[in-house]
Design a protein around this motif. Sequence first.
Motif, mmCIF file in Angstrom:
data_model
loop_
_atom_site.group_PDB
_atom_site.id
_atom_site.type_symbol
_atom_site.label_atom_id
_atom_site.label_comp_id
_atom_site.label_asym_id
_atom_site.label_seq_id
_atom_site.Cartn_x
_atom_site.Cartn_y
_atom_site.Cartn_z
ATOM 1 N N GLN A 1 41.056 30.119 33.211
ATOM 2 C CA GLN A 1 39.925 30.351 34.097
ATOM 3 C C GLN A 1 38.699 29.567 33.657
ATOM 4 N N ARG B 1 41.104 46.184 50.318
ATOM 5 C CA ARG B 1 40.407 46.963 49.276
ATOM 6 C C ARG B 1 41.220 48.215 48.997
ATOM 7 N N ILE C 1 40.527 44.556 44.945
ATOM 8 C CA ILE C 1 40.713 43.855 46.209
ATOM 9 C C ILE C 1 41.868 42.885 46.013
ATOM 10 N N SER D 1 43.106 46.551 55.805
ATOM 11 C CA SER D 1 41.870 46.035 55.228
ATOM 12 C C SER D 1 41.426 46.894 54.058
ATOM 13 N N TYR E 1 46.131 37.008 45.174
ATOM 14 C CA TYR E 1 45.147 37.157 44.119
ATOM 15 C C TYR E 1 44.719 38.624 44.018
ATOM 16 N N LEU F 1 43.857 39.708 47.695
ATOM 17 C CA LEU F 1 43.575 38.638 48.653
ATOM 18 C C LEU F 1 44.777 37.729 48.812
ATOM 19 N N PHE G 1 41.540 31.893 53.012
ATOM 20 C CA PHE G 1 41.707 33.252 52.525
ATOM 21 C C PHE G 1 41.673 34.268 53.653
ATOM 22 N N GLY G 2 42.456 35.331 53.464
ATOM 23 C CA GLY G 2 42.308 36.498 54.300
ATOM 24 C C GLY G 2 41.073 37.273 53.873
ATOM 25 N N GLN G 3 40.765 38.326 54.624
ATOM 26 C CA GLN G 3 39.570 39.119 54.350
ATOM 27 C C GLN G 3 39.782 40.107 53.214
ATOM 28 N N GLY G 4 41.013 40.204 52.728
ATOM 29 C CA GLY G 4 41.247 41.061 51.577
ATOM 30 C C GLY G 4 41.622 42.486 51.944
ATOM 31 N N PHE H 1 40.269 30.099 39.663
ATOM 32 C CA PHE H 1 38.875 30.351 39.995
ATOM 33 C C PHE H 1 38.025 30.580 38.755
ATOM 34 N N LEU I 1 38.541 36.032 40.859
ATOM 35 C CA LEU I 1 39.900 36.159 41.376
ATOM 36 C C LEU I 1 40.902 35.778 40.302
ATOM 37 N N THR I 2 41.935 36.570 40.176
ATOM 38 C CA THR I 2 43.025 36.291 39.255
ATOM 39 C C THR I 2 44.298 36.081 40.066
ATOM 40 N N GLN J 1 41.277 40.835 42.718
ATOM 41 C CA GLN J 1 39.881 40.744 42.314
ATOM 42 C C GLN J 1 39.389 42.132 41.982
ATOM 43 N N PHE K 1 49.560 32.323 48.368
ATOM 44 C CA PHE K 1 49.221 32.875 47.069
ATOM 45 C C PHE K 1 48.684 34.298 47.232
ATOM 46 N N GLY L 1 32.344 41.141 48.492
ATOM 47 C CA GLY L 1 33.729 41.480 48.198
ATOM 48 C C GLY L 1 34.700 41.232 49.329
ATOM 49 N N ARG L 2 34.327 40.411 50.281
ATOM 50 C CA ARG L 2 35.229 40.090 51.388
ATOM 51 C C ARG L 2 35.979 38.802 51.065
ATOM 52 N N GLY L 3 36.603 38.212 52.077
ATOM 53 C CA GLY L 3 37.351 36.983 51.871
ATOM 54 C C GLY L 3 36.446 35.824 51.501
ATOM 55 N N LEU L 4 37.046 34.800 50.936
ATOM 56 C CA LEU L 4 36.281 33.643 50.499
ATOM 57 C C LEU L 4 36.175 32.609 51.606
#
Lengths: 114, 113
Positions: free
Chosen positions: B3, A110, A90, A9, A35, A92, A105-108, B103, A43-44, A37, A33, B40-43
């Motif tokens: 974007q 960091r 982050i 995490s 990403y 993702l 999405f996962g929780q990312g 996004f 998000l890129t 951030q 995917f 800043g967590r998941g979407l």
Amino acid sequence: SAVISQKPSRDICQRGTSLTIQCQVDSQVTMMFWYRQQPGQSLTLIATANQGSEATYESGFVIDKFPISRPNLTFSTLTVSNMSPEDSSIYLCSARGQGGTEAFFGQGTRLTVV
Amino acid sequence: SQQGEEDPQALSIQEGENATMNCSYKTSINNLQWYRQNSGRGLVHLILIRSNEREKHSGRLRVTLDTSKKSSSLLITASRAADTASYFCATDLTTSGTYKYIFGTGTRLKVLA
């Protein structure tokens, strides 16, 4: 719906090292995917992880820096190689289900590079 | 860049007021989705509107889509402090037979109690 587990995490890494992030989905999905951030940003898309073949990278991202694996329909990894402080972000993982249009999405993860 | 752009970038309102966020995009789409992100967590997926739809509702959320203007709006009615988050639109693109989600820049919403 799909539940995505992402680990670690968070992590603090030394520059020049590599970190592998794992993404596990609780059901088979057609597309996965990755990403990035950066702080305070959107998000890129880094790449689309293709099952059984090389990932499809977006402009500005290369396989040597962000190698991706996807050995089956439920699991993928992203490695951030030869890290520098600019890689602090982050990361993702996202998945799209069979016949679905929603992205989960996962929780990312960091990542801080020092 | 593909974007999309969102405005406003930041929005601060009082609890009970309505919040409206706008999204503009650049290419033809299959659908457009709105997501929420807390700290800043998941979407979290909020709502999807298809390219042949003009308006959609879900609870306190109302989304509109104008494909001629390549724009969408998200309205949150009777906002609550718990609605404080960043909101992103995402467009579903198909290029060369592959799907991907692009996004927008996001709107940071703060709802004051």
